[in-house]
Motif scaffolding. Structure first.
Motif, short mmCIF file in Angstrom:
data_model
loop_
_atom_site.label_atom_id
_atom_site.label_comp_id
_atom_site.label_asym_id
_atom_site.label_seq_id
_atom_site.Cartn_x
_atom_site.Cartn_y
_atom_site.Cartn_z
N VAL A 223 0.83 -1.20 0.00
CA VAL A 223 0.00 0.00 0.00
C VAL A 223 0.87 1.26 0.00
CG1 VAL A 223 -1.62 1.34 1.40
CG2 VAL A 223 -2.02 -1.08 1.02
N TRP A 224 1.98 1.24 0.76
CA TRP A 224 2.85 2.40 0.78
C TRP A 224 3.46 2.68 -0.60
CZ3 TRP A 224 2.73 6.18 3.88
CH2 TRP A 224 2.47 6.03 5.24
N THR A 225 3.76 1.65 -1.37
CA THR A 225 4.27 1.89 -2.72
C THR A 225 3.23 2.55 -3.61
OG1 THR A 225 3.62 -0.36 -3.40
CG2 THR A 225 5.87 -0.05 -2.57
N ILE A 226 1.97 2.20 -3.40
CA ILE A 226 0.89 2.85 -4.16
C ILE A 226 0.77 4.32 -3.76
CG2 ILE A 226 -1.60 2.82 -4.62
CD1 ILE A 226 -1.56 -0.17 -4.18
N VAL A 227 0.95 4.60 -2.46
CA VAL A 227 0.91 6.00 -1.99
C VAL A 227 2.05 6.80 -2.60
CG1 VAL A 227 1.08 7.47 0.05
CG2 VAL A 227 -0.28 5.38 0.14
N PRO A 240 -1.14 1.56 -10.45
CA PRO A 240 0.28 1.29 -10.70
C PRO A 240 0.55 -0.15 -11.09
CG PRO A 240 -0.13 1.37 -8.35
CD PRO A 240 -1.44 1.70 -9.02
N TYR A 241 -0.33 -1.07 -10.69
CA TYR A 241 -0.10 -2.49 -10.96
C TYR A 241 -1.26 -3.07 -11.76
CZ TYR A 241 3.02 -1.79 -6.95
OH TYR A 241 3.97 -1.32 -6.09
N LEU A 242 -0.96 -4.13 -12.46
CA LEU A 242 -2.00 -4.88 -13.14
C LEU A 242 -2.90 -5.56 -12.10
CD1 LEU A 242 -3.08 -5.99 -15.90
CD2 LEU A 242 -1.55 -7.94 -15.54
N ASP A 243 -4.21 -5.46 -12.32
CA ASP A 243 -5.14 -6.03 -11.33
C ASP A 243 -4.92 -7.52 -11.12
OD1 ASP A 243 -6.26 -3.61 -10.89
OD2 ASP A 243 -8.06 -3.93 -12.10
N PHE A 302 7.27 0.67 6.37
CA PHE A 302 7.42 1.96 5.69
C PHE A 302 8.81 2.09 5.06
CE2 PHE A 302 8.76 6.40 5.74
CZ PHE A 302 7.75 6.99 5.00
N LEU A 303 9.85 1.71 5.78
CA LEU A 303 11.21 1.81 5.24
C LEU A 303 11.42 0.87 4.06
CD1 LEU A 303 13.27 2.03 8.57
CD2 LEU A 303 12.72 3.88 6.98
N HIS A 304 10.91 -0.36 4.18
CA HIS A 304 11.03 -1.29 3.05
C HIS A 304 10.27 -0.79 1.83
CE1 HIS A 304 12.29 -5.12 5.48
NE2 HIS A 304 13.19 -4.15 5.51
N ALA A 305 9.10 -0.20 2.06
CA ALA A 305 8.33 0.34 0.93
C ALA A 305 9.09 1.47 0.25
CB ALA A 305 6.96 0.83 1.41
N TYR A 338 7.20 -3.89 -8.14
CA TYR A 338 6.39 -5.00 -7.62
C TYR A 338 7.25 -6.25 -7.42
CZ TYR A 338 2.63 -8.30 -7.00
OH TYR A 338 1.81 -9.27 -6.49
N CYS A 339 8.17 -6.51 -8.33
CA CYS A 339 9.07 -7.65 -8.15
C CYS A 339 9.89 -7.49 -6.87
CB CYS A 339 9.99 -7.79 -9.36
SG CYS A 339 9.16 -8.30 -10.88
N ALA A 340 10.36 -6.27 -6.62
CA ALA A 340 11.13 -6.02 -5.39
C ALA A 340 10.25 -6.19 -4.15
CB ALA A 340 11.72 -4.61 -5.44
N VAL A 341 8.99 -5.78 -4.24
CA VAL A 341 8.07 -5.93 -3.10
C VAL A 341 7.88 -7.40 -2.75
CG1 VAL A 341 5.66 -5.67 -2.40
CG2 VAL A 341 6.87 -3.74 -3.42
#
Length: 520
Positions: A223-227, A240-243, A302-305, A338-341
Protein backbone atom coordinates in the motif's frame (compact mmCIF):
# COMPACT_ATOMS: atom_id res chain seq x y z
CA UNK A 1 -53.76 -19.66 59.88
CA UNK A 2 -51.81 -22.04 57.70
CA UNK A 3 -50.33 -19.18 55.75
CA UNK A 4 -49.25 -17.47 58.98
CA UNK A 5 -47.62 -20.67 60.16
CA UNK A 6 -45.76 -21.11 56.89
CA UNK A 7 -44.71 -17.47 56.93
CA UNK A 8 -43.49 -17.80 60.51
CA UNK A 9 -41.44 -20.88 59.62
CA UNK A 10 -39.89 -19.11 56.65
CA UNK A 11 -38.99 -16.10 58.78
CA UNK A 12 -37.56 -18.36 61.45
CA UNK A 13 -35.52 -20.29 58.92
CA UNK A 14 -34.29 -17.07 57.36
CA UNK A 15 -33.22 -15.67 60.73
CA UNK A 16 -31.54 -18.95 61.60
CA UNK A 17 -29.66 -19.08 58.30
CA UNK A 18 -28.60 -15.47 58.67
CA UNK A 19 -27.36 -16.12 62.19
CA UNK A 20 -25.44 -19.21 61.10
CA UNK A 21 -23.94 -17.33 58.15
CA UNK A 22 -22.76 -14.49 60.36
CA UNK A 23 -21.29 -16.96 62.83
CA UNK A 24 -19.45 -18.82 60.06
CA UNK A 25 -18.29 -15.52 58.59
CA UNK A 26 -16.84 -14.33 61.89
CA UNK A 27 -15.13 -17.67 62.44
CA UNK A 28 -13.78 -17.73 58.89
CA UNK A 29 -12.42 -14.19 59.32
CA UNK A 30 -10.45 -15.43 62.30
CA UNK A 31 -9.15 -18.48 60.47
CA UNK A 32 -8.12 -16.45 57.42
CA UNK A 33 -6.29 -13.91 59.57
CA UNK A 34 -4.51 -16.73 61.36
CA UNK A 35 -3.55 -18.40 58.07
CA UNK A 36 -2.25 -15.13 56.63
CA UNK A 37 -0.04 -14.61 59.68
CA UNK A 38 1.36 -18.14 59.31
CA UNK A 39 2.32 -17.67 55.65
CA UNK A 40 5.50 -15.74 56.41
CA UNK A 41 6.53 -18.32 59.00
CA UNK A 42 5.93 -21.21 56.60
CA UNK A 43 7.84 -19.52 53.80
CA UNK A 44 10.75 -18.89 56.13
CA UNK A 45 10.78 -22.40 57.54
CA UNK A 46 10.33 -24.12 54.18
CA UNK A 47 12.28 -21.69 52.00
CA UNK A 48 12.14 -22.38 48.30
CA UNK A 49 9.24 -24.81 48.54
CA UNK A 50 5.66 -24.00 47.48
CA UNK A 51 2.59 -23.83 49.72
CA UNK A 52 -0.76 -25.44 49.06
CA UNK A 53 -4.28 -24.62 50.23
CA UNK A 54 -7.28 -26.95 50.69
CA UNK A 55 -10.79 -25.48 50.82
CA UNK A 56 -14.15 -27.20 51.38
CA UNK A 57 -17.30 -26.35 49.47
CA UNK A 58 -18.98 -25.04 52.64
CA UNK A 59 -16.14 -22.57 53.08
CA UNK A 60 -16.51 -21.28 49.57
CA UNK A 61 -20.25 -20.74 50.14
CA UNK A 62 -19.38 -18.28 52.89
CA UNK A 63 -16.78 -16.56 50.71
CA UNK A 64 -19.15 -16.37 47.73
CA UNK A 65 -21.88 -14.91 49.93
CA UNK A 66 -19.67 -11.91 50.62
CA UNK A 67 -18.27 -11.68 47.11
CA UNK A 68 -18.09 -8.33 45.37
CA UNK A 69 -19.84 -9.89 42.39
CA UNK A 70 -23.03 -10.25 44.47
CA UNK A 71 -23.23 -6.54 45.17
CA UNK A 72 -25.31 -4.50 42.79
CA UNK A 73 -24.43 -0.96 41.81
CA UNK A 74 -26.51 0.65 44.56
CA UNK A 75 -25.04 -1.48 47.34
CA UNK A 76 -21.55 -0.94 45.98
CA UNK A 77 -22.09 2.82 45.98
CA UNK A 78 -23.41 2.73 49.54
CA UNK A 79 -20.43 0.72 50.69
CA UNK A 80 -18.04 3.11 48.97
CA UNK A 81 -19.68 6.18 50.54
CA UNK A 82 -19.61 4.54 53.96
CA UNK A 83 -15.93 3.77 53.63
CA UNK A 84 -15.24 7.35 52.56
CA UNK A 85 -17.08 8.74 55.58
CA UNK A 86 -15.20 6.44 57.93
CA UNK A 87 -11.96 7.42 56.29
CA UNK A 88 -12.71 11.12 56.75
CA UNK A 89 -13.50 10.57 60.44
CA UNK A 90 -10.32 8.60 60.93
CA UNK A 91 -8.20 11.24 59.17
CA UNK A 92 -9.78 13.97 61.23
CA UNK A 93 -9.01 12.08 64.42
CA UNK A 94 -5.44 11.10 63.56
CA UNK A 95 -4.50 14.24 61.57
CA UNK A 96 -2.52 12.24 59.02
CA UNK A 97 -3.16 9.93 56.10
CA UNK A 98 -1.77 6.44 56.28
CA UNK A 99 -2.03 4.38 53.08
CA UNK A 100 -1.33 1.17 54.97
CA UNK A 101 -4.40 1.63 57.15
CA UNK A 102 -6.50 2.29 54.07
CA UNK A 103 -5.29 -0.90 52.43
CA UNK A 104 -6.02 -2.77 55.63
CA UNK A 105 -9.53 -1.34 55.69
CA UNK A 106 -10.16 -2.44 52.11
CA UNK A 107 -8.72 -5.85 52.89
CA UNK A 108 -11.29 -6.51 55.62
CA UNK A 109 -13.59 -8.18 53.10
CA UNK A 110 -13.54 -11.96 53.41
CA UNK A 111 -13.11 -12.39 49.65
CA UNK A 112 -10.00 -10.23 49.71
CA UNK A 113 -8.51 -12.25 52.54
CA UNK A 114 -9.20 -15.50 50.74
CA UNK A 115 -7.67 -14.10 47.55
CA UNK A 116 -4.51 -12.99 49.38
CA UNK A 117 -4.13 -16.40 50.99
CA UNK A 118 -4.73 -18.20 47.67
CA UNK A 119 -2.14 -16.10 45.83
CA UNK A 120 0.47 -16.99 48.45
CA UNK A 121 0.01 -20.68 47.62
CA UNK A 122 1.25 -22.58 44.61
CA UNK A 123 -2.04 -24.47 44.21
CA UNK A 124 -5.52 -24.46 45.75
CA UNK A 125 -7.46 -27.70 46.18
CA UNK A 126 -11.28 -27.45 46.28
CA UNK A 127 -13.40 -30.26 47.73
CA UNK A 128 -17.16 -30.80 47.38
CA UNK A 129 -17.71 -27.82 45.09
CA UNK A 130 -20.85 -27.36 43.05
CA UNK A 131 -20.59 -26.60 39.30
CA UNK A 132 -21.54 -22.95 39.79
CA UNK A 133 -19.03 -22.61 42.63
CA UNK A 134 -16.23 -23.76 40.34
CA UNK A 135 -17.24 -21.07 37.88
CA UNK A 136 -17.32 -18.49 40.70
CA UNK A 137 -13.70 -19.26 41.55
CA UNK A 138 -12.75 -18.70 37.91
CA UNK A 139 -14.65 -15.39 37.91
CA UNK A 140 -12.84 -14.36 41.10
CA UNK A 141 -9.45 -14.82 39.42
CA UNK A 142 -10.64 -13.04 36.29
CA UNK A 143 -11.88 -10.11 38.34
CA UNK A 144 -8.82 -9.88 40.56
CA UNK A 145 -5.94 -10.84 38.28
CA UNK A 146 -7.22 -9.32 35.03
CA UNK A 147 -5.62 -12.21 33.13
CA UNK A 148 -6.75 -15.02 30.86
CA UNK A 149 -7.78 -18.20 32.69
CA UNK A 150 -7.79 -21.86 31.68
CA UNK A 151 -10.23 -24.47 33.01
CA UNK A 152 -9.94 -28.22 32.50
CA UNK A 153 -12.44 -30.93 33.36
CA UNK A 154 -13.88 -34.26 32.27
CA UNK A 155 -17.39 -34.36 33.76
CA UNK A 156 -20.76 -32.71 33.33
CA UNK A 157 -20.21 -30.70 36.51
CA UNK A 158 -17.20 -28.99 34.87
CA UNK A 159 -19.16 -27.57 31.93
CA UNK A 160 -20.02 -24.26 33.59
CA UNK A 161 -16.44 -23.72 34.70
CA UNK A 162 -15.08 -24.52 31.23
CA UNK A 163 -17.49 -22.06 29.59
CA UNK A 164 -16.60 -19.34 32.10
CA UNK A 165 -12.84 -19.48 31.48
CA UNK A 166 -11.28 -17.91 28.40
CA UNK A 167 -9.68 -21.23 27.46
CA UNK A 168 -11.49 -24.50 28.11
CA UNK A 169 -9.87 -27.94 27.92
CA UNK A 170 -12.00 -31.06 28.04
CA UNK A 171 -10.79 -34.56 28.88
CA UNK A 172 -12.50 -37.32 26.94
CA UNK A 173 -13.61 -39.82 29.60
CA UNK A 174 -16.50 -41.95 30.87
CA UNK A 175 -18.48 -39.12 32.49
CA UNK A 176 -20.21 -37.93 29.33
CA UNK A 177 -19.38 -35.58 26.51
CA UNK A 178 -20.67 -32.29 27.94
CA UNK A 179 -17.21 -31.09 28.98
CA UNK A 180 -15.75 -32.08 25.62
CA UNK A 181 -18.50 -30.28 23.72
CA UNK A 182 -18.10 -27.08 25.74
CA UNK A 183 -14.29 -26.94 25.57
CA UNK A 184 -11.95 -25.31 23.09
CA UNK A 185 -9.41 -28.15 23.14
CA UNK A 186 -9.88 -31.86 23.82
CA UNK A 187 -7.30 -34.29 25.18
CA UNK A 188 -7.57 -37.98 26.01
CA UNK A 189 -5.63 -37.98 29.30
CA UNK A 190 -4.74 -35.39 31.87
CA UNK A 191 -1.01 -35.94 31.37
CA UNK A 192 -1.33 -34.56 27.83
CA UNK A 193 -2.05 -31.12 29.31
CA UNK A 194 1.66 -30.41 29.81
CA UNK A 195 2.40 -31.00 26.13
CA UNK A 196 -0.66 -28.99 25.11
CA UNK A 197 0.55 -25.98 27.08
CA UNK A 198 4.34 -26.20 27.03
CA UNK A 199 4.79 -27.39 23.43
CA UNK A 200 1.75 -26.54 21.32
CA UNK A 201 0.84 -23.52 23.42
CA UNK A 202 4.23 -21.87 23.19
CA UNK A 203 4.96 -22.74 19.56
CA UNK A 204 1.54 -21.65 18.32
CA UNK A 205 1.70 -18.48 20.37
CA UNK A 206 4.87 -17.53 18.51
CA UNK A 207 3.49 -18.64 15.14
CA UNK A 208 0.20 -16.78 15.48
CA UNK A 209 2.02 -13.66 16.65
CA UNK A 210 4.26 -13.73 13.58
CA UNK A 211 1.29 -14.47 11.35
CA UNK A 212 -0.62 -11.40 12.55
CA UNK A 213 2.33 -9.03 12.27
CA UNK A 214 3.42 -10.44 8.92
CA UNK A 215 -0.04 -10.06 7.36
CA UNK A 216 -0.13 -6.45 8.48
CA UNK A 217 3.43 -5.92 7.26
CA UNK A 218 2.97 -7.23 3.72
CA UNK A 219 -0.33 -5.36 3.27
CA UNK A 220 1.27 -2.11 4.49
CA UNK A 221 4.31 -2.61 2.25
CA UNK A 222 2.40 -2.78 -1.01
CA UNK A 223 0.00 0.00 0.00
CA UNK A 224 2.85 2.40 0.78
CA UNK A 225 4.27 1.89 -2.72
CA UNK A 226 0.89 2.85 -4.16
CA UNK A 227 0.91 6.00 -1.99
CA UNK A 228 4.38 6.93 -3.21
CA UNK A 229 3.28 6.40 -6.82
CA UNK A 230 0.40 8.81 -6.21
CA UNK A 231 2.83 11.70 -5.72
CA UNK A 232 4.29 11.09 -9.20
CA UNK A 233 0.91 10.57 -10.88
CA UNK A 234 -0.67 13.66 -9.28
CA UNK A 235 -3.10 11.33 -7.49
CA UNK A 236 -4.98 10.91 -10.73
CA UNK A 237 -6.24 7.43 -9.85
CA UNK A 238 -3.93 5.67 -12.28
CA UNK A 239 -3.43 2.05 -11.19
CA UNK A 240 0.28 1.29 -10.70
CA UNK A 241 -0.10 -2.49 -10.96
CA UNK A 242 -2.00 -4.88 -13.14
CA UNK A 243 -5.14 -6.03 -11.33
CA UNK A 244 -4.25 -9.64 -12.04
CA UNK A 245 -0.93 -9.19 -10.25
CA UNK A 246 -2.53 -7.35 -7.38
CA UNK A 247 -5.14 -10.07 -6.82
CA UNK A 248 -2.52 -12.81 -6.91
CA UNK A 249 -0.35 -11.07 -4.34
CA UNK A 250 -1.96 -12.69 -1.28
CA UNK A 251 -2.95 -15.89 -3.09
CA UNK A 252 0.13 -17.07 -4.96
CA UNK A 253 3.14 -14.80 -4.42
CA UNK A 254 3.24 -14.43 -0.63
CA UNK A 255 0.82 -17.07 0.71
CA UNK A 256 2.77 -20.33 0.97
CA UNK A 257 5.77 -19.12 3.06
CA UNK A 258 3.65 -17.79 5.91
CA UNK A 259 1.46 -20.91 5.81
CA UNK A 260 4.52 -23.14 6.11
CA UNK A 261 5.82 -20.92 8.90
CA UNK A 262 2.55 -21.01 10.85
CA UNK A 263 2.38 -24.81 10.63
CA UNK A 264 5.94 -26.14 10.87
CA UNK A 265 8.25 -23.48 12.29
CA UNK A 266 9.75 -24.17 15.74
CA UNK A 267 12.65 -22.42 17.40
CA UNK A 268 13.01 -25.05 20.18
CA UNK A 269 12.50 -28.78 19.86
CA UNK A 270 9.33 -30.13 21.57
CA UNK A 271 11.25 -32.53 23.81
CA UNK A 272 13.30 -29.64 25.21
CA UNK A 273 10.17 -27.60 25.85
CA UNK A 274 8.71 -30.46 27.88
CA UNK A 275 11.97 -31.11 29.68
CA UNK A 276 12.50 -27.47 30.69
CA UNK A 277 9.07 -25.96 31.45
CA UNK A 278 10.48 -22.62 32.63
CA UNK A 279 11.03 -21.67 28.97
CA UNK A 280 7.27 -21.32 28.52
CA UNK A 281 7.03 -18.02 30.43
CA UNK A 282 9.74 -16.26 28.40
CA UNK A 283 7.54 -15.59 25.36
CA UNK A 284 4.32 -14.64 27.12
CA UNK A 285 2.74 -11.22 27.44
CA UNK A 286 4.36 -8.11 25.94
CA UNK A 287 7.44 -10.02 24.74
CA UNK A 288 5.63 -10.97 21.53
CA UNK A 289 2.42 -8.93 21.78
CA UNK A 290 2.78 -5.24 22.44
CA UNK A 291 2.57 -1.79 20.94
CA UNK A 292 6.36 -1.57 20.67
CA UNK A 293 6.43 -4.72 18.50
CA UNK A 294 3.59 -3.42 16.33
CA UNK A 295 5.33 -0.07 15.93
CA UNK A 296 8.54 -1.83 14.90
CA UNK A 297 6.80 -3.82 12.18
CA UNK A 298 4.96 -0.71 10.95
CA UNK A 299 8.20 1.31 10.77
CA UNK A 300 10.01 -1.50 8.93
CA UNK A 301 7.12 -1.76 6.44
CA UNK A 302 7.42 1.96 5.69
CA UNK A 303 11.21 1.81 5.24
CA UNK A 304 11.03 -1.29 3.05
CA UNK A 305 8.33 0.34 0.93
CA UNK A 306 10.51 3.43 0.45
CA UNK A 307 13.48 1.27 -0.59
CA UNK A 308 11.40 -0.92 -2.90
CA UNK A 309 9.83 2.09 -4.63
CA UNK A 310 12.50 4.76 -4.95
CA UNK A 311 15.41 2.48 -5.91
CA UNK A 312 13.72 0.97 -9.02
CA UNK A 313 11.96 4.25 -9.81
CA UNK A 314 15.18 6.23 -10.08
CA UNK A 315 16.86 3.33 -11.88
CA UNK A 316 14.24 3.03 -14.61
CA UNK A 317 11.92 6.03 -14.71
CA UNK A 318 14.37 8.87 -14.14
CA UNK A 319 17.19 7.37 -16.21
CA UNK A 320 16.87 5.60 -19.54
CA UNK A 321 16.94 1.80 -19.42
CA UNK A 322 18.10 1.52 -23.05
CA UNK A 323 20.80 2.90 -25.27
CA UNK A 324 18.12 4.50 -27.45
CA UNK A 325 17.21 6.88 -24.66
CA UNK A 326 13.57 5.82 -24.73
CA UNK A 327 11.70 4.95 -21.57
CA UNK A 328 9.51 1.89 -21.13
CA UNK A 329 7.01 4.02 -19.24
CA UNK A 330 5.73 3.71 -15.70
CA UNK A 331 4.49 0.15 -16.45
CA UNK A 332 8.02 -1.23 -16.56
CA UNK A 333 9.20 0.84 -13.58
CA UNK A 334 6.27 -0.25 -11.39
CA UNK A 335 6.70 -3.86 -12.51
CA UNK A 336 10.26 -3.74 -11.17
CA UNK A 337 8.90 -2.18 -7.99
CA UNK A 338 6.39 -5.00 -7.62
CA UNK A 339 9.07 -7.65 -8.15
CA UNK A 340 11.13 -6.02 -5.39
CA UNK A 341 8.07 -5.93 -3.10
CA UNK A 342 7.45 -9.67 -3.50
CA UNK A 343 11.11 -10.60 -3.00
CA UNK A 344 11.51 -8.37 0.08
CA UNK A 345 8.22 -9.59 1.57
CA UNK A 346 9.32 -13.21 1.37
CA UNK A 347 12.87 -12.57 2.51
CA UNK A 348 11.55 -10.67 5.57
CA UNK A 349 9.87 -13.83 6.79
CA UNK A 350 13.00 -15.86 6.06
CA UNK A 351 14.89 -13.92 8.73
CA UNK A 352 12.37 -15.03 11.37
CA UNK A 353 12.13 -18.67 10.29
CA UNK A 354 14.00 -20.95 12.69
CA UNK A 355 13.20 -24.32 11.16
CA UNK A 356 14.26 -24.64 7.52
CA UNK A 357 13.13 -27.84 5.79
CA UNK A 358 12.39 -28.82 2.23
CA UNK A 359 8.80 -27.55 2.49
CA UNK A 360 10.03 -24.12 3.52
CA UNK A 361 12.54 -23.99 0.66
CA UNK A 362 9.89 -25.15 -1.79
CA UNK A 363 7.40 -22.50 -0.67
CA UNK A 364 9.99 -19.70 -0.53
CA UNK A 365 11.69 -20.23 -3.88
CA UNK A 366 8.50 -21.50 -5.46
CA UNK A 367 6.61 -18.27 -4.65
CA UNK A 368 9.29 -16.15 -6.29
CA UNK A 369 9.38 -18.48 -9.32
CA UNK A 370 5.60 -18.24 -9.68
CA UNK A 371 5.96 -14.44 -9.76
CA UNK A 372 8.34 -14.48 -12.71
CA UNK A 373 6.25 -17.12 -14.46
CA UNK A 374 3.11 -14.99 -14.06
CA UNK A 375 4.92 -11.96 -15.49
CA UNK A 376 5.90 -13.96 -18.57
CA UNK A 377 2.32 -15.17 -19.02
CA UNK A 378 0.90 -11.63 -18.72
CA UNK A 379 3.51 -10.42 -21.25
CA UNK A 380 2.40 -12.84 -23.95
CA UNK A 381 -0.86 -11.19 -24.98
CA UNK A 382 -2.78 -7.93 -24.85
CA UNK A 383 -5.87 -9.73 -23.58
CA UNK A 384 -4.61 -9.23 -20.01
CA UNK A 385 -4.86 -5.47 -20.52
CA UNK A 386 -8.45 -5.69 -19.27
CA UNK A 387 -6.79 -5.66 -15.82
CA UNK A 388 -5.91 -1.97 -16.28
CA UNK A 389 -2.34 -2.11 -17.64
CA UNK A 390 -0.91 -3.65 -20.79
CA UNK A 391 2.15 -5.78 -19.96
CA UNK A 392 2.56 -7.07 -23.52
CA UNK A 393 6.27 -7.69 -24.16
CA UNK A 394 7.45 -5.88 -21.00
CA UNK A 395 8.45 -9.00 -19.11
CA UNK A 396 10.52 -10.38 -21.99
CA UNK A 397 12.41 -7.11 -22.36
CA UNK A 398 13.06 -6.69 -18.64
CA UNK A 399 14.32 -10.21 -17.97
CA UNK A 400 17.11 -9.89 -20.56
CA UNK A 401 18.37 -6.60 -19.11
CA UNK A 402 21.31 -6.58 -16.71
CA UNK A 403 19.95 -3.39 -15.13
CA UNK A 404 16.78 -5.21 -14.03
CA UNK A 405 18.63 -7.94 -12.15
CA UNK A 406 21.16 -5.53 -10.61
CA UNK A 407 18.33 -3.26 -9.46
CA UNK A 408 16.38 -6.19 -8.01
CA UNK A 409 19.44 -7.50 -6.13
CA UNK A 410 20.37 -4.01 -4.92
CA UNK A 411 16.84 -3.29 -3.69
CA UNK A 412 16.43 -6.56 -1.84
CA UNK A 413 19.94 -6.20 -0.41
CA UNK A 414 19.29 -2.70 0.96
CA UNK A 415 16.04 -3.86 2.51
CA UNK A 416 17.80 -6.93 3.84
CA UNK A 417 20.32 -4.81 5.73
CA UNK A 418 17.68 -3.76 8.26
CA UNK A 419 16.79 -7.33 9.15
CA UNK A 420 20.41 -8.45 8.99
CA UNK A 421 21.41 -5.71 11.42
CA UNK A 422 18.64 -6.76 13.77
CA UNK A 423 19.81 -10.39 13.61
CA UNK A 424 23.36 -9.33 14.43
CA UNK A 425 22.20 -7.28 17.42
CA UNK A 426 20.34 -10.33 18.76
CA UNK A 427 23.57 -12.34 18.62
CA UNK A 428 25.53 -9.70 20.54
CA UNK A 429 22.71 -8.96 23.00
CA UNK A 430 20.80 -12.25 23.25
CA UNK A 431 17.65 -12.79 25.25
CA UNK A 432 16.94 -15.80 27.46
CA UNK A 433 15.51 -17.83 24.60
CA UNK A 434 18.57 -17.31 22.42
CA UNK A 435 20.92 -18.27 25.27
CA UNK A 436 18.84 -21.38 25.96
CA UNK A 437 18.97 -22.45 22.30
CA UNK A 438 22.74 -22.01 22.19
CA UNK A 439 23.18 -23.92 25.46
CA UNK A 440 21.14 -26.83 24.13
CA UNK A 441 23.06 -26.84 20.85
CA UNK A 442 26.43 -26.77 22.66
CA UNK A 443 25.21 -29.40 25.18
CA UNK A 444 25.87 -27.24 28.22
CA UNK A 445 24.17 -27.48 31.61
CA UNK A 446 20.64 -26.06 31.45
CA UNK A 447 19.14 -24.17 34.39
CA UNK A 448 16.54 -21.48 35.02
CA UNK A 449 18.32 -18.08 35.09
CA UNK A 450 15.50 -16.56 37.16
CA UNK A 451 16.18 -19.05 39.95
CA UNK A 452 19.92 -18.44 39.75
CA UNK A 453 19.58 -14.70 40.30
CA UNK A 454 17.26 -15.20 43.26
CA UNK A 455 19.15 -18.08 44.86
CA UNK A 456 21.85 -16.99 47.35
CA UNK A 457 23.57 -20.36 47.06
CA UNK A 458 25.09 -19.34 43.76
CA UNK A 459 25.29 -20.79 40.28
CA UNK A 460 27.18 -23.99 41.11
CA UNK A 461 24.81 -25.01 43.91
CA UNK A 462 21.79 -24.22 41.76
CA UNK A 463 23.14 -26.38 38.97
CA UNK A 464 23.53 -29.25 41.44
CA UNK A 465 19.93 -28.82 42.58
CA UNK A 466 18.83 -28.70 38.97
CA UNK A 467 20.44 -32.07 38.22
CA UNK A 468 19.32 -33.67 41.48
CA UNK A 469 15.71 -32.61 40.89
CA UNK A 470 15.65 -34.77 37.79
CA UNK A 471 16.35 -38.04 39.57
CA UNK A 472 14.06 -40.97 38.73
CA UNK A 473 12.88 -41.24 42.34
CA UNK A 474 11.69 -37.64 42.54
CA UNK A 475 9.45 -37.55 39.51
CA UNK A 476 6.12 -35.91 40.23
CA UNK A 477 3.21 -38.32 39.73
CA UNK A 478 0.43 -36.58 41.63
CA UNK A 479 -0.55 -39.85 43.32
CA UNK A 480 1.86 -40.03 46.28
CA UNK A 481 2.05 -38.43 49.70
CA UNK A 482 5.31 -36.66 48.94
CA UNK A 483 3.87 -33.19 49.41
CA UNK A 484 2.28 -33.38 52.87
CA UNK A 485 4.76 -33.35 55.78
CA UNK A 486 4.90 -36.53 57.80
CA UNK A 487 2.07 -38.34 56.05
CA UNK A 488 4.12 -40.51 53.71
CA UNK A 489 6.55 -41.48 56.49
CA UNK A 490 3.64 -42.37 58.73
CA UNK A 491 2.09 -44.56 56.06
CA UNK A 492 5.40 -46.32 55.57
CA UNK A 493 5.48 -47.11 59.29
CA UNK A 494 1.91 -48.37 59.11
CA UNK A 495 0.51 -45.53 61.20
CA UNK A 496 -2.16 -43.31 59.82
CA UNK A 497 -1.17 -39.96 61.21
CA UNK A 498 -3.25 -37.31 59.55
CA UNK A 499 -2.34 -33.66 59.87
CA UNK A 500 -4.56 -31.75 62.25
CA UNK A 501 -6.98 -29.34 60.61
CA UNK A 502 -7.64 -25.98 62.19
CA UNK A 503 -10.95 -24.51 61.19
CA UNK A 504 -12.35 -24.77 57.73
CA UNK A 505 -8.95 -24.66 56.00
CA UNK A 506 -5.65 -26.47 56.20
CA UNK A 507 -2.55 -24.87 54.67
CA UNK A 508 -0.24 -27.74 53.87
CA UNK A 509 3.36 -27.60 52.76
CA UNK A 510 4.64 -29.44 49.72
CA UNK A 511 7.97 -30.21 51.28
CA UNK A 512 9.39 -32.77 48.87
CA UNK A 513 8.41 -31.22 45.59
CA UNK A 514 11.34 -31.27 43.10
CA UNK A 515 12.97 -27.95 42.25
CA UNK A 516 12.15 -28.40 38.55
CA UNK A 517 8.50 -27.63 39.20
CA UNK A 518 9.11 -24.57 41.25
CA UNK A 519 8.59 -22.12 38.38
CA UNK A 520 6.58 -24.26 35.92
Amino acid sequence: RVNKKILKEKLTDGVRREFILKKKTAYLHTQLDDALTRVLYLKTKFAGKPLGLAIHGNVWKVVAEHSEANLDAEEEEKRRLKEEEEEKKRRKATRFYNTDNKAKKKGDRIETKFYKLATECKSVLGCRLEPTEKAEIVKLMQRREKKATLAIGDGNNDTVMIKTAEIGVGIRGVEGTSAVSASDYVISQFRFLSRLLLVHGRLNNRRICMLVYYMFYKASLIVWTIVFFGFYSAFSGQAPYLDWMFQLHNIAFTALPIIMFAIFDKDIEPENLEKYPFVYSWTRGPVLYGFHVFAEWAAVAFLHAAICFFTPWYSFEVTSPEESGQSFGFQSSMLVVYCAVVVVTNQKLAFYAAHWNWLWHLSFWGSISVLFGAILVFSTSTIFAIGGIDYFGIGFRLFVMIRFWITLILTSGLACMLDYSRACVVHFFPDKTRVFIEAVYLKKDIFDPDEITADPKGRAAAQGDFKAARGPKETYTGATFNFTPGVRAAYKRGKSKKPKSKGFMTAFKRSNRPARYKKS
